[in-house]
Design a protein around this motif. Structure first.
Motif, PDB file in Angstrom:
ATOM      1  N   THR A  25       0.797  -1.231   0.000  1.00  0.00           N
ATOM      2  CA  THR A  25       0.000   0.000   0.000  1.00  0.00           C
ATOM      3  C   THR A  25       0.825   1.275   0.000  1.00  0.00           C
ATOM      4  N   HIS A  71      -6.933   0.193  -2.919  1.00  0.00           N
ATOM      5  CA  HIS A  71      -8.042   1.139  -3.096  1.00  0.00           C
ATOM      6  C   HIS A  71      -8.449   1.739  -1.743  1.00  0.00           C
ATOM      7  N   THR A  87      -5.796   4.167  -0.512  1.00  0.00           N
ATOM      8  CA  THR A  87      -5.845   5.434  -1.245  1.00  0.00           C
ATOM      9  C   THR A  87      -6.991   6.304  -0.744  1.00  0.00           C
ATOM     10  N   LEU A  88      -8.163   5.719  -0.593  1.00  0.00           N
ATOM     11  CA  LEU A  88      -9.319   6.483  -0.111  1.00  0.00           C
ATOM     12  C   LEU A  88      -9.075   7.034   1.284  1.00  0.00           C
ATOM     13  N   LYS A 128      -6.187   7.560   2.822  1.00  0.00           N
ATOM     14  CA  LYS A 128      -5.105   8.558   2.810  1.00  0.00           C
ATOM     15  C   LYS A 128      -5.597   9.913   2.303  1.00  0.00           C
ATOM     16  N   GLN A 129      -6.458   9.902   1.299  1.00  0.00           N
ATOM     17  CA  GLN A 129      -6.967  11.148   0.728  1.00  0.00           C
ATOM     18  C   GLN A 129      -7.919  11.880   1.675  1.00  0.00           C
ATOM     19  N   SER A 130      -8.451  11.174   2.669  1.00  0.00           N
ATOM     20  CA  SER A 130      -9.487  11.786   3.507  1.00  0.00           C
ATOM     21  C   SER A 130      -8.994  12.231   4.880  1.00  0.00           C
ATOM     22  N   ARG A 137      -6.155  14.327   7.593  1.00  0.00           N
ATOM     23  CA  ARG A 137      -5.359  15.547   7.678  1.00  0.00           C
ATOM     24  C   ARG A 137      -3.879  15.217   7.462  1.00  0.00           C
ATOM     25  N   ASN A 138      -3.085  16.219   7.144  1.00  0.00           N
ATOM     26  CA  ASN A 138      -1.646  16.022   6.944  1.00  0.00           C
ATOM     27  C   ASN A 138      -0.962  15.483   8.189  1.00  0.00           C
ATOM     28  N   LEU A 196     -17.206   6.960   3.357  1.00  0.00           N
ATOM     29  CA  LEU A 196     -16.322   7.069   2.200  1.00  0.00           C
ATOM     30  C   LEU A 196     -16.075   5.708   1.569  1.00  0.00           C
ATOM     31  N   GLN A 236     -17.649   4.347  -2.204  1.00  0.00           N
ATOM     32  CA  GLN A 236     -16.711   4.265  -3.326  1.00  0.00           C
ATOM     33  C   GLN A 236     -16.168   2.839  -3.475  1.00  0.00           C
TER      34      GLN A 236
END
Length: 187
Positions: free
Chosen positions: A30, A84, A87-88, A90-92, A94-95, A125, A129
């Motif tokens: 991942t 998948h 990725t979802l 990680k994108q959602s 905070r830094n 989420l 998706q």
């Protein structure tokens, strides 16, 4: 000339060490932090909590019925599902949040400086998706267990925090999956 060669060698060595460190801390599939790196990050959060009462939350996420995905579609598709989901997730976040693959189909999310959890958002989420492979949509659901280190709360060990999140996760699974349970709610 010797000084130039030493400079080039030193620069190359520094880059190589940095790359090795990066690879040692990452899950090969991942690209997220691996369990070793997650344990180190969790210990750092626990130390900040002990010294400065900084709150943090530990979320243990488990993809529901993942074995069925592997059995029905094969392990290569299971790998695609894990990528998948990673990725979802990680994108959602905070830094400053720390996400990693804890093992198998389990992910660990560390939320520094917060008692608030976006766990319901993560469940939605993933649910909304699915992984699309040609004409096939592979639905994703997840169960999440949460442990929270509150300000001015007892300084619990990293191991205890993981145990609490794990216990909450098992309650989420036992109560029907695809939901969030906080350790505070089951104890």
């Amino acid at each position: 000339m010797l000084l130039v060669n030493i400079t080039i060698f030193s620069s190359t060595l520094v880059r190589l060490v940095a790359k090795i460190r990066h690879l040692a801390d990452r899950d090969q599939l991942t690209g997220l932090y691996n369990r070793f790196a997650l344990n180190r990050k969790l210990a750092q959060l626990q130390q900040l909590h002990s010294r400065h009462q900084q709150p943090y939350a530990v979320l243990l996420l488990d993809l529901d019925h993942f074995k069925q995905v592997n059995d029905q579609y094969g392990h290569l598709t299971g790998d695609k599902v894990l990528k998948h989901a990673a990725t979802l997730l990680k994108q959602s976040i905070r830094n400053e949040d720390i996400l990693g693959r804890f093992g198998g189909e389990e992910f660990l999310l560390l939320l520094p400086m917060t008692e608030q959890q976006a766990a319901e958002k993560l469940i939605q989420l993933l649910r909304q998706q699915p992984l699309q492979l040609g004409d096939t949509a592979i639905a994703l659901t997840t169960s999440i267990g949460i442990a929270t280190a509150h300000p001015n709360g007892a300084a619990l060990s990293s191991e205890t925090m993981l145990q609490q999140a794990d216990k909450a996760l098992y309650h989420a699974k036992a109560n029907g999956r695809d939901q969030v349970i906080s350790f505070d709610a089951v104890h």
